[in-house]
Design a protein around this motif. Structure first.
Motif, PDB file in Angstrom:
ATOM      1  N   GLY A   1       0.797  -1.214   0.000  1.00  0.00           N
ATOM      2  CA  GLY A   1       0.000   0.000   0.000  1.00  0.00           C
ATOM      3  C   GLY A   1       0.828   1.261   0.000  1.00  0.00           C
ATOM      4  O   GLY A   1       0.467   2.263  -0.637  1.00  0.00           O
ATOM      5  N   ALA A   2       1.953   1.227   0.694  1.00  0.00           N
ATOM      6  CA  ALA A   2       2.791   2.424   0.785  1.00  0.00           C
ATOM      7  C   ALA A   2       3.336   2.816  -0.583  1.00  0.00           C
ATOM      8  O   ALA A   2       3.375   3.999  -0.945  1.00  0.00           O
ATOM      9  N   SER A   3       3.760   1.834  -1.358  1.00  0.00           N
ATOM     10  CA  SER A   3       4.322   2.161  -2.681  1.00  0.00           C
ATOM     11  C   SER A   3       3.242   2.687  -3.616  1.00  0.00           C
ATOM     12  O   SER A   3       3.490   3.591  -4.426  1.00  0.00           O
ATOM     13  N   PHE A   4       2.030   2.177  -3.502  1.00  0.00           N
ATOM     14  CA  PHE A   4       0.937   2.688  -4.318  1.00  0.00           C
ATOM     15  C   PHE A   4       0.587   4.116  -3.916  1.00  0.00           C
ATOM     16  O   PHE A   4       0.398   5.001  -4.764  1.00  0.00           O
ATOM     17  N   ASN A   5       0.511   4.374  -2.609  1.00  0.00           N
ATOM     18  CA  ASN A   5       0.170   5.708  -2.121  1.00  0.00           C
ATOM     19  C   ASN A   5       1.220   6.745  -2.515  1.00  0.00           C
ATOM     20  O   ASN A   5       0.893   7.917  -2.762  1.00  0.00           O
ATOM     21  N   THR A   6       2.462   6.330  -2.585  1.00  0.00           N
ATOM     22  CA  THR A   6       3.531   7.250  -2.995  1.00  0.00           C
ATOM     23  C   THR A   6       3.317   7.728  -4.431  1.00  0.00           C
ATOM     24  O   THR A   6       3.517   8.909  -4.752  1.00  0.00           O
ATOM     25  N   ILE A   7       2.893   6.814  -5.272  1.00  0.00           N
ATOM     26  CA  ILE A   7       2.641   7.177  -6.671  1.00  0.00           C
ATOM     27  C   ILE A   7       1.466   8.142  -6.772  1.00  0.00           C
ATOM     28  O   ILE A   7       1.526   9.161  -7.477  1.00  0.00           O
ATOM     29  N   VAL A   8       0.403   7.854  -6.036  1.00  0.00           N
ATOM     30  CA  VAL A   8      -0.781   8.729  -6.064  1.00  0.00           C
ATOM     31  C   VAL A   8      -0.429  10.112  -5.532  1.00  0.00           C
ATOM     32  O   VAL A   8      -0.845  11.141  -6.088  1.00  0.00           O
ATOM     33  N   ALA A   9       0.364  10.152  -4.465  1.00  0.00           N
ATOM     34  CA  ALA A   9       0.709  11.440  -3.843  1.00  0.00           C
ATOM     35  C   ALA A   9       1.495  12.349  -4.768  1.00  0.00           C
ATOM     36  O   ALA A   9       1.468  13.577  -4.605  1.00  0.00           O
ATOM     37  N   ALA A  10       2.173  11.765  -5.729  1.00  0.00           N
ATOM     38  CA  ALA A  10       2.974  12.575  -6.653  1.00  0.00           C
ATOM     39  C   ALA A  10       2.141  13.142  -7.803  1.00  0.00           C
ATOM     40  O   ALA A  10       2.648  13.908  -8.623  1.00  0.00           O
ATOM     41  N   LYS A  11       0.860  12.782  -7.850  1.00  0.00           N
ATOM     42  CA  LYS A  11      -0.008  13.231  -8.938  1.00  0.00           C
ATOM     43  C   LYS A  11      -0.914  14.374  -8.487  1.00  0.00           C
ATOM     44  O   LYS A  11      -0.924  14.786  -7.323  1.00  0.00           O
ATOM     45  N   LYS A  12      -1.690  14.884  -9.448  1.00  0.00           N
ATOM     46  CA  LYS A  12      -2.666  15.936  -9.179  1.00  0.00           C
ATOM     47  C   LYS A  12      -4.051  15.444  -9.559  1.00  0.00           C
ATOM     48  O   LYS A  12      -4.186  14.530 -10.389  1.00  0.00           O
ATOM     49  N   PRO A  13      -5.102  16.059  -8.981  1.00  0.00           N
ATOM     50  CA  PRO A  13      -6.458  15.699  -9.406  1.00  0.00           C
ATOM     51  C   PRO A  13      -6.602  15.870 -10.915  1.00  0.00           C
ATOM     52  O   PRO A  13      -6.127  16.849 -11.503  1.00  0.00           O
ATOM     53  N   GLY A  14      -7.221  14.898 -11.551  1.00  0.00           N
ATOM     54  CA  GLY A  14      -7.365  14.914 -13.007  1.00  0.00           C
ATOM     55  C   GLY A  14      -6.341  14.059 -13.717  1.00  0.00           C
ATOM     56  O   GLY A  14      -6.554  13.646 -14.870  1.00  0.00           O
ATOM     57  N   ASP A  15      -5.203  13.787 -13.070  1.00  0.00           N
ATOM     58  CA  ASP A  15      -4.205  12.893 -13.659  1.00  0.00           C
ATOM     59  C   ASP A  15      -4.750  11.469 -13.727  1.00  0.00           C
ATOM     60  O   ASP A  15      -5.631  11.086 -12.949  1.00  0.00           O
ATOM     61  N   LYS A  16      -4.187  10.697 -14.645  1.00  0.00           N
ATOM     62  CA  LYS A  16      -4.593   9.298 -14.784  1.00  0.00           C
ATOM     63  C   LYS A  16      -3.374   8.395 -14.606  1.00  0.00           C
ATOM     64  O   LYS A  16      -2.275   8.742 -15.030  1.00  0.00           O
ATOM     65  N   ILE A  17      -3.611   7.282 -13.944  1.00  0.00           N
ATOM     66  CA  ILE A  17      -2.529   6.309 -13.806  1.00  0.00           C
ATOM     67  C   ILE A  17      -3.024   4.952 -14.311  1.00  0.00           C
ATOM     68  O   ILE A  17      -4.142   4.539 -14.030  1.00  0.00           O
ATOM     69  N   GLU A  18      -2.163   4.312 -15.122  1.00  0.00           N
ATOM     70  CA  GLU A  18      -2.493   2.982 -15.612  1.00  0.00           C
ATOM     71  C   GLU A  18      -2.096   1.953 -14.563  1.00  0.00           C
ATOM     72  O   GLU A  18      -1.002   2.027 -13.989  1.00  0.00           O
ATOM     73  N   VAL A  19      -2.992   1.034 -14.311  1.00  0.00           N
ATOM     74  CA  VAL A  19      -2.786   0.034 -13.262  1.00  0.00           C
ATOM     75  C   VAL A  19      -2.845  -1.356 -13.876  1.00  0.00           C
ATOM     76  O   VAL A  19      -3.737  -1.658 -14.690  1.00  0.00           O
ATOM     77  N   VAL A  20      -1.895  -2.189 -13.507  1.00  0.00           N
ATOM     78  CA  VAL A  20      -1.917  -3.602 -13.871  1.00  0.00           C
ATOM     79  C   VAL A  20      -2.323  -4.379 -12.627  1.00  0.00           C
ATOM     80  O   VAL A  20      -1.754  -4.184 -11.546  1.00  0.00           O
ATOM     81  N   TYR A  21      -3.310  -5.243 -12.774  1.00  0.00           N
ATOM     82  CA  TYR A  21      -3.771  -6.029 -11.626  1.00  0.00           C
ATOM     83  C   TYR A  21      -4.146  -7.423 -12.090  1.00  0.00           C
ATOM     84  O   TYR A  21      -4.370  -7.678 -13.283  1.00  0.00           O
ATOM     85  N   SER A  22      -4.238  -8.336 -11.145  1.00  0.00           N
ATOM     86  CA  SER A  22      -4.593  -9.716 -11.471  1.00  0.00           C
ATOM     87  C   SER A  22      -5.650 -10.223 -10.499  1.00  0.00           C
ATOM     88  O   SER A  22      -5.785  -9.727  -9.373  1.00  0.00           O
ATOM     89  N   ASN A  23      -6.410 -11.192 -10.982  1.00  0.00           N
ATOM     90  CA  ASN A  23      -7.371 -11.909 -10.146  1.00  0.00           C
ATOM     91  C   ASN A  23      -7.560 -13.304 -10.751  1.00  0.00           C
ATOM     92  O   ASN A  23      -6.754 -13.724 -11.581  1.00  0.00           O
ATOM     93  N   ARG A  24      -8.612 -13.986 -10.391  1.00  0.00           N
ATOM     94  CA  ARG A  24      -8.776 -15.365 -10.849  1.00  0.00           C
ATOM     95  C   ARG A  24      -9.009 -15.469 -12.359  1.00  0.00           C
ATOM     96  O   ARG A  24      -8.870 -16.548 -12.942  1.00  0.00           O
ATOM     97  N   THR A  25      -9.377 -14.368 -12.980  1.00  0.00           N
ATOM     98  CA  THR A  25      -9.600 -14.409 -14.436  1.00  0.00           C
ATOM     99  C   THR A  25      -8.364 -14.014 -15.228  1.00  0.00           C
ATOM    100  O   THR A  25      -8.415 -13.905 -16.460  1.00  0.00           O
TER     101      THR A  25
END
Length: 622
Positions: free
Chosen positions: A554-578
């Motif tokens: 969580g800390a590494s994700f929050n660091t990335i968000v904190a460096a952005k501004k409202p309106g910015d977009k971040i691409e996220v890679v995630y996985s689940n059972r599919t």
């Protein structure tokens, strides 16, 4: 001494006439194996009617609204008749037993295990026995109106004393008028320290109040803390204009402080049980005092100003109430407000509390989409209820504590600014109409009191229709402005993705459901309306990359968000059972509110704003 010995002798005899003369139901609770958290309990019944005798453990507890399976910690259940002849005991359900054939005298014995110190369960060790009675006592169905005696025969052996709201009968024997009262009477057996004082009530009668503290503190620390509690008691008395008349003439704070305790505060009619996970009182006084402020307010609101939905309390299943937004929520509001009035918290501390209440109704799906009444009803699942499977509480529930607290905050400011009266006046009128005379109330009753107080039935009807039954929210910014306070964003210009990380939930065997350690596992439902929710992320997804960078936690994700501004977009890679997926989170401004005084914002409040603020937050003790 002669009278005492006679009483003991009568309790010790096993004849229907002798025991019935003292009490038709008699319990003995002893602790020969306290080191292994066990109690040995007997229940003697006389004048038992013919036919099958059913007895049971409770499944719910006063002050709690969800069910709790207390029967799981009872075993070695046996019974004999008045001639000590063994009786056949049949177990009908997990917590219900039956004796088909018996005479008019029955003694039931069992072993109780308890190793959890809070306001709901039982904690037993060599230092103490901390007893919540629904988790302690079996009871005979159909005999709930009989008076009850409880004896603790080996307290001197352990070096313990008894702290309880039960009436002392001498020789470590205590009395309750009926099952409802005994189940509402938590009891602490320990070598506690005590600080006592008297409060002169409005009618001139002295009301003794006791603070009993089982903690690793010296007497001087307990005395000093007791003086702080005493100050809070006086501030709360000032709200209602008088103390309740306590049954048996006294009120007791039962406090247990130890690092392994589970933090809890549980109100009762003439006492409160407070367990606090701290090394000791010393050095933690201000933090610990908040529970006392909240729980003591309950000796009026909920113990005597009583919702009809909780009368009588049913010990066999969950007790659903429509009114917890008032019983708990208004108490939550006053618990924080009165600490500031008493001088233990600053006004700024109260502003933070007020902001928390406002955020709960303006920035949560539960506050937006569900009413205060609906939040109250959900207590049967939320109030210390245990669930193995995840729920969607993030999106359907807003705590009735904070929901009701926000309603109280708005009503207080509206009464002050629109009618030149206060929420104190309202609580006092509810007390006189329902609490003092002990007439259980419904929500329409509360509305009626507000209509009479304001002399404006239309205002009362609209307020309850919109903010209690309905989903509308008060204009908190405008209301706070009346007191020279500003409602503003706490983190203006800061990017926000929504809360997507939570503590791991547990599987059925207590194992953490965390498949591996790489990435950020989302362990609960994401909140409706947040950027993460809109991006399609939810519980069970594991974020492995964000903005082209690997995510480990969580800390590494929050660091990335904190460096952005409202309106910015971040691409996220995630996985689940599919499989593995990509999504884009469109960040927004953090919606969290804070409350600040005009002065802090560089503005000058008017005389009328300062007058309202000072009248609101200043002491009422004369």
């Amino acid at each position: 001494m002669k009278k005492l010995l006679l009483a003991v002798s009568a309790l010790g005899l096993w004849s229907a006439a002798a025991v019935a003369q003292e009490s038709p139901v008699y319990y003995s609770i002893a602790f020969p194996n306290a080191v292994h958290h066990e109690a040995e309990i007997s229940m003697r019944l006389t004048q038992v009617p013919s036919g099958p005798l059913k007895f049971r453990m409770s499944r719910s507890s006063p002050g709690r609204y969800a069910t709790h399976e207390f029967g799981k910690n009872v075993y070695n259940v046996k019974a004999v008749d008045k001639n000590e002849k063994p009786l056949v005991v049949n177990q009908l359900e997990g917590d219900v037993y039956e004796i088909q054939n018996h005479d008019d005298g029955v003694k039931i014995t069992y072993t109780l295990f308890g190793n959890w110190v809070d306001g709901t369960y039982v904690g037993i060790d060599e230092s103490h026995a901390h007893l919540n009675m629904p988790a302690t006592l079996m009871w005979a169905i159909g005999m709930d109106k009989r008076p009850i005696h409880i004896q603790f025969p080996d307290v001197e052996k352990h070096g313990w004393k008894v702290a309880t709201q039960l009436k002392s009968e001498g020789y470590n024997t205590y009395m309750a008028t009926d099952l409802q009262y005994v189940m509402d009477s938590p009891t602490e057996l320990s070598n506690y320290k005590e600080y006592s004082w008297e409060v002169v009530n409005t009618d001139g009668k002295k009301e003794p109040i006791h603070l009993t503290s089982h903690s690793d503190d010296d007497q001087a620390t307990v005395d000093a803390f007791g003086k702080m509690v005493q100050r809070v008691v006086l501030e709360e008395k000032a709200v209602y204009g008088e103390l309740p008349t306590y049954d048996f003439g006294e009120y007791t704070f039962i406090q247990d402080v130890y690092p392994t305790d589970s933090g809890d505060g549980m109100e009762h009619r003439n006492s409160t049980c407070i367990t606090q996970p701290a090394a000791k009182i010393a050095g933690n006084e201000k933090r610990l005092l908040g529970t006392f402020s909240h729980e003591y307010f309950h000796s009026w609101n909920v113990e005597r100003i009583r919702p009809k939905t909780l009368e009588p309390f049913n010990f066999e299943h969950a007790n659903m109430s429509n009114e917890l937004w008032f019983a708990e929520g208004f108490t939550q509001y006053y618990g924080e407000l009165l600490l500031s009035r008493a001088g233990f918290n600053t006004n700024e501390d109260f502003y933070k509390s007020a902001a928390g209440l406002i955020n709960s109704v303006l920035n949560t799906p539960g506050g937006t989409n569900y009413s205060a009444v609906q939040a109250s009803r959900y207590a049967v699942f939320a109030d210390a209820g245990v669930a193995i499977d995840p729920t969607n509480k993030n999106n359907i529930f807003n705590s009735y504590y904070s929901y009701g607290g926000a309603v109280a905050l708005a009503l207080d400011l509206r009464l002050r600014s629109e009618f030149n009266i206060t929420l104190d006046d309202y609580m006092r009128q509810v007390w006189l109409a329902h609490g003092k005379v002990e007439k259980a109330y419904t929500i329409p009753d509360l509305q009626k009191v507000l209509a009479n107080l304001t002399k404006n039935p239309t205002f009362a009807a609209n307020f309850y229709k919109k903010y209690v039954y309905g989903l509308e929210k008060n204009d908190y910014a405008a209301l706070l402005d009346k007191a020279g306070l500003i409602l503003q964003r706490a983190n203006p210009g800061k990017a926000w993705a929504g809360r997507i990380a939570a503590p791991s939930f547990r599987g059925s065997e207590g194992q953490s459901r965390s498949a591996g350690s790489d990435g950020l596992l989302i362990t609960s439902s994401t909140q409706v309306g947040t950027p993460a929710y809109k991006a399609g992320l939810d519980g069970g997804d594991r974020i492995t990359q964000a903005d082209g960078q690997p995510i480990k936690d969580g800390a590494s994700f929050n660091t990335i968000v904190a460096a952005k501004k409202p309106g910015d977009k971040i691409e996220v890679v995630y996985s689940n059972r599919t499989g593995e997926h990509k999504t884009t989170i469109a960040l927004e401004e953090d919606p969290t509110y804070e409350v600040v005084a005009y002065e802090k914002a560089g503005k000058t409040p008017t005389e009328s704003q300062l007058a309202l603020r000072n009248a609101w937050l200043s002491t009422k003790v004369k």
